[in-house]
Motif scaffolding. Structure first.
Motif, PDB file in Angstrom:
ATOM      1  N   GLU A  11       0.636  -1.025  -0.278  1.00 22.37           N
ATOM      2  CA  GLU A  11      -0.342  -0.100  -0.220  1.00 22.37           C
ATOM      3  C   GLU A  11       0.801   1.430   0.286  1.00 22.37           C
ATOM      4  O   GLU A  11       0.329   1.937  -0.905  1.00 22.37           O
ATOM      5  CB  GLU A  11      -0.792   0.311   1.358  1.00 22.37           C
ATOM      6  N   GLU A  12       2.056   0.872   0.453  1.00 19.99           N
ATOM      7  CA  GLU A  12       2.982   2.010   0.930  1.00 19.99           C
ATOM      8  C   GLU A  12       3.636   2.824  -0.838  1.00 19.99           C
ATOM      9  O   GLU A  12       3.531   4.170  -0.836  1.00 19.99           O
ATOM     10  CB  GLU A  12       4.043   2.178   2.132  1.00 19.99           C
ATOM     11  N   LYS A  15       0.757   3.889  -3.000  1.00 20.61           N
ATOM     12  CA  LYS A  15       0.908   5.349  -2.510  1.00 20.61           C
ATOM     13  C   LYS A  15       1.894   6.388  -2.978  1.00 20.61           C
ATOM     14  O   LYS A  15       1.316   7.408  -3.858  1.00 20.61           O
ATOM     15  CB  LYS A  15       0.320   5.960  -1.326  1.00 20.61           C
ATOM     16  N   THR A  16       3.177   6.126  -2.892  1.00 23.52           N
ATOM     17  CA  THR A  16       4.221   6.736  -3.222  1.00 23.52           C
ATOM     18  C   THR A  16       4.324   7.165  -4.534  1.00 23.52           C
ATOM     19  O   THR A  16       4.753   8.348  -5.107  1.00 23.52           O
ATOM     20  CB  THR A  16       5.669   6.074  -2.755  1.00 23.52           C
TER      21      THR A  16
END
Length: 71
Positions: A11-12, A15-16
């Motif tokens: 997820e990170e 998003k990045t």
């Protein structure tokens, strides 16, 4: 020789990439349709398996690239 693998973004990481794709400057954001790929995609996510982990990067069709790992 080769083995079948599946790759997933965390997820990170997602998003990045999304934030980077929306903020970096390039011609593909200004209506220049000729700069789009044949499938309409502007961002490629690249997974490169290595012996110490999987390198993850994203590349815009303008050539700008971001690396998402510490390999």
């Amino acid at each position: 020789m080769f083995t079948q693998r599946s790759f997933k973004l965390t997820e990170e990481e997602y998003k990045t990439i999304e934030e980077w794709a929306n903020t970096h400057e390039c011609s593909c954001k200004h209506g220049n349709r000729s700069s789009r790929s044949c499938c309409g995609g502007e961002i490629s996510v690249i997974f490169t398996p290595t012996t110490i982990g999987t390198a993850v990067s994203a590349r815009c069709i303008c050539g700008d690239e971001i690396e998402l790992d510490n390999l």
